[in-house]
Design a protein around this motif. Sequence first.
Motif, PDB file in Angstrom:
ATOM      1  N   HIS A 175       3.151  15.619  -9.826  1.00  0.00           N
ATOM      2  CA  HIS A 175       4.094  16.027 -10.861  1.00  0.00           C
ATOM      3  C   HIS A 175       3.378  16.368 -12.163  1.00  0.00           C
ATOM      4  O   HIS A 175       3.821  17.259 -12.902  1.00  0.00           O
ATOM      5  N   GLY A 176       2.298  15.687 -12.452  1.00  0.00           N
ATOM      6  CA  GLY A 176       1.545  16.001 -13.661  1.00  0.00           C
ATOM      7  C   GLY A 176       0.970  17.402 -13.622  1.00  0.00           C
ATOM      8  O   GLY A 176       0.972  18.123 -14.635  1.00  0.00           O
ATOM      9  N   LYS A 177       0.489  17.812 -12.469  1.00  0.00           N
ATOM     10  CA  LYS A 177      -0.056  19.159 -12.329  1.00  0.00           C
ATOM     11  C   LYS A 177       1.048  20.211 -12.438  1.00  0.00           C
ATOM     12  O   LYS A 177       0.867  21.261 -13.054  1.00  0.00           O
ATOM     13  N   VAL A 178       2.196  19.936 -11.832  1.00  0.00           N
ATOM     14  CA  VAL A 178       3.310  20.878 -11.892  1.00  0.00           C
ATOM     15  C   VAL A 178       3.831  21.004 -13.331  1.00  0.00           C
ATOM     16  O   VAL A 178       4.226  22.086 -13.771  1.00  0.00           O
ATOM     17  N   PHE A 179       3.822  19.895 -14.054  1.00  0.00           N
ATOM     18  CA  PHE A 179       4.355  19.872 -15.415  1.00  0.00           C
ATOM     19  C   PHE A 179       3.649  20.903 -16.300  1.00  0.00           C
ATOM     20  O   PHE A 179       4.279  21.592 -17.101  1.00  0.00           O
ATOM     21  N   SER A 180       2.319  21.004 -16.156  1.00  0.00           N
ATOM     22  CA  SER A 180       1.572  21.964 -16.973  1.00  0.00           C
ATOM     23  C   SER A 180       1.902  23.402 -16.586  1.00  0.00           C
ATOM     24  O   SER A 180       1.941  24.293 -17.443  1.00  0.00           O
ATOM     25  N   VAL A 181       2.154  23.654 -15.306  1.00  0.00           N
ATOM     26  CA  VAL A 181       2.525  24.994 -14.849  1.00  0.00           C
ATOM     27  C   VAL A 181       3.891  25.392 -15.411  1.00  0.00           C
ATOM     28  O   VAL A 181       4.097  26.521 -15.863  1.00  0.00           O
ATOM     29  N   VAL A 182       4.831  24.448 -15.374  1.00  0.00           N
ATOM     30  CA  VAL A 182       6.170  24.714 -15.901  1.00  0.00           C
ATOM     31  C   VAL A 182       6.086  25.102 -17.377  1.00  0.00           C
ATOM     32  O   VAL A 182       6.738  26.064 -17.820  1.00  0.00           O
ATOM     33  N   ALA A 183       5.281  24.382 -18.132  1.00  0.00           N
ATOM     34  CA  ALA A 183       5.146  24.671 -19.562  1.00  0.00           C
ATOM     35  C   ALA A 183       4.566  26.067 -19.783  1.00  0.00           C
ATOM     36  O   ALA A 183       5.013  26.811 -20.672  1.00  0.00           O
ATOM     37  N   GLN A 184       3.570  26.436 -18.989  1.00  0.00           N
ATOM     38  CA  GLN A 184       2.951  27.752 -19.138  1.00  0.00           C
ATOM     39  C   GLN A 184       3.946  28.870 -18.831  1.00  0.00           C
ATOM     40  O   GLN A 184       4.033  29.862 -19.565  1.00  0.00           O
ATOM     41  N   VAL A 185       4.717  28.698 -17.772  1.00  0.00           N
ATOM     42  CA  VAL A 185       5.702  29.712 -17.402  1.00  0.00           C
ATOM     43  C   VAL A 185       6.791  29.804 -18.461  1.00  0.00           C
ATOM     44  O   VAL A 185       7.191  30.900 -18.878  1.00  0.00           O
TER      45      VAL A 185
ATOM     46  N   HIS B 239      11.136  12.680 -13.172  1.00  0.00           N
ATOM     47  CA  HIS B 239      10.408  12.098 -12.051  1.00  0.00           C
ATOM     48  C   HIS B 239       9.133  11.393 -12.512  1.00  0.00           C
ATOM     49  O   HIS B 239       8.771  10.340 -11.985  1.00  0.00           O
ATOM     50  N   ILE B 240       8.457  11.967 -13.478  1.00  0.00           N
ATOM     51  CA  ILE B 240       7.254  11.329 -14.022  1.00  0.00           C
ATOM     52  C   ILE B 240       7.599   9.950 -14.589  1.00  0.00           C
ATOM     53  O   ILE B 240       6.886   8.963 -14.358  1.00  0.00           O
ATOM     54  N   LYS B 241       8.693   9.862 -15.319  1.00  0.00           N
ATOM     55  CA  LYS B 241       9.071   8.591 -15.945  1.00  0.00           C
ATOM     56  C   LYS B 241       9.420   7.522 -14.911  1.00  0.00           C
ATOM     57  O   LYS B 241       8.995   6.370 -15.038  1.00  0.00           O
TER      58      LYS B 241
ATOM     59  N   PRO C  76       0.818  -1.226   0.000  1.00  0.00           N
ATOM     60  CA  PRO C  76       0.000   0.000   0.000  1.00  0.00           C
ATOM     61  C   PRO C  76       0.851   1.275   0.000  1.00  0.00           C
ATOM     62  O   PRO C  76       0.470   2.270  -0.616  1.00  0.00           O
ATOM     63  N   TYR C  77       1.999   1.222   0.673  1.00  0.00           N
ATOM     64  CA  TYR C  77       2.884   2.392   0.633  1.00  0.00           C
ATOM     65  C   TYR C  77       3.388   2.623  -0.790  1.00  0.00           C
ATOM     66  O   TYR C  77       3.383   3.754  -1.285  1.00  0.00           O
ATOM     67  N   ASP C  78       3.876   1.575  -1.440  1.00  0.00           N
ATOM     68  CA  ASP C  78       4.371   1.710  -2.813  1.00  0.00           C
ATOM     69  C   ASP C  78       3.304   2.321  -3.716  1.00  0.00           C
ATOM     70  O   ASP C  78       3.584   3.209  -4.536  1.00  0.00           O
ATOM     71  N   ARG C  79       2.071   1.840  -3.553  1.00  0.00           N
ATOM     72  CA  ARG C  79       0.968   2.306  -4.391  1.00  0.00           C
ATOM     73  C   ARG C  79       0.656   3.782  -4.119  1.00  0.00           C
ATOM     74  O   ARG C  79       0.495   4.581  -5.044  1.00  0.00           O
ATOM     75  N   ASP C  80       0.564   4.143  -2.842  1.00  0.00           N
ATOM     76  CA  ASP C  80       0.289   5.542  -2.495  1.00  0.00           C
ATOM     77  C   ASP C  80       1.408   6.459  -2.980  1.00  0.00           C
ATOM     78  O   ASP C  80       1.166   7.539  -3.524  1.00  0.00           O
ATOM     79  N   PHE C  81       2.632   6.037  -2.769  1.00  0.00           N
ATOM     80  CA  PHE C  81       3.786   6.839  -3.179  1.00  0.00           C
ATOM     81  C   PHE C  81       3.740   7.124  -4.677  1.00  0.00           C
ATOM     82  O   PHE C  81       3.858   8.283  -5.116  1.00  0.00           O
ATOM     83  N   ALA C  82       3.555   6.098  -5.489  1.00  0.00           N
ATOM     84  CA  ALA C  82       3.579   6.260  -6.943  1.00  0.00           C
ATOM     85  C   ALA C  82       2.440   7.140  -7.434  1.00  0.00           C
ATOM     86  O   ALA C  82       2.635   8.025  -8.280  1.00  0.00           O
ATOM     87  N   ASN C  83       1.236   6.921  -6.907  1.00  0.00           N
ATOM     88  CA  ASN C  83       0.069   7.652  -7.417  1.00  0.00           C
ATOM     89  C   ASN C  83       0.005   9.093  -6.930  1.00  0.00           C
ATOM     90  O   ASN C  83      -0.325  10.003  -7.694  1.00  0.00           O
ATOM     91  N   ILE C  84       0.312   9.334  -5.661  1.00  0.00           N
ATOM     92  CA  ILE C  84       0.289  10.706  -5.146  1.00  0.00           C
ATOM     93  C   ILE C  84       1.356  11.549  -5.834  1.00  0.00           C
ATOM     94  O   ILE C  84       1.091  12.654  -6.320  1.00  0.00           O
TER      95      ILE C  84
END
Length: 266
Positions: free
Chosen positions: A158-168, A191-193, A145-153
């Motif tokens: 990071h996906g949300k941050v990625f879009s902000v970086v592109a906009q900036v 990190h996403i990969k 469960p830790y592995d699963r939470d770590f990967a998904n959270i």
Amino acid sequence: MRPRPPINGRGIFTGTGLIITCLTATLVALIFPIWSYADRSGTGVDVLNAETVSTKYGPLSGLDREFVTKVRLAGLWELPAGQQAQQKGTTQAVKTAGQHLIEGHMFLDERVRDVASKLGLELPNEPNEQQKQWLQTLTAAQGVPYDRDFANILRLAHGKVFSVVAQVRASTRNSLVRALADDANTTVLDHIKVLEATGYVDFDALAQDMAAGSTPPLTNSPAPPAPLADPNPAIPVTPATPVTPAASPSYPLPPPATSPPSPPDQ
């Protein structure tokens, strides 16, 4: 004594005088906006972006300042999350992802503190409340469960941050922010990969959460995706092998940022 001649309506009140007066007023109306904003170009004190300020590295917008703050905040919780993954992860892939988080945010935190100092920006010294909750969730989880939470959270964050970086990166006019966005883009994509390489990322749930604009789940994380049925059992399917990280000592959390020096006179 000679009598005064009668007033015949000549002067500025004639048709010609009125035309000249109207033309003068029109010319003043056209020139005034140019004069009133000519000395404000690049300072942000304009109708396009009232939050932009002038620096010797180029205009600094409100979005630029928000981005710099978010880079610092990301390191304040993702770096300890990476340290935790190396200790609690049950697979080598999870430990590898943790190592990448450590290395990436050690680098980015040093960069963002340098940029903030040069721009005269004050940085936060601790994660925000949402990030603290994510760390608490990971601290409480154990085993798979830790592995699963770590990967998904971490993957959704990071996906949300990625879009902000592109906009900036696409919009900034500040050379320091542009260079920081380049570094952040490379780090976040890495990190996403490695998070996806753990095999625990639920892409269906990820797409739904991103579309809904929600935050990473704190409880009831999705189960690991079931393996796809092999249409041809005679051909073995070999999963990708994650890169084994080199042994390294424990990294401390980056030191709190002190109040930066005042920016030089422009």
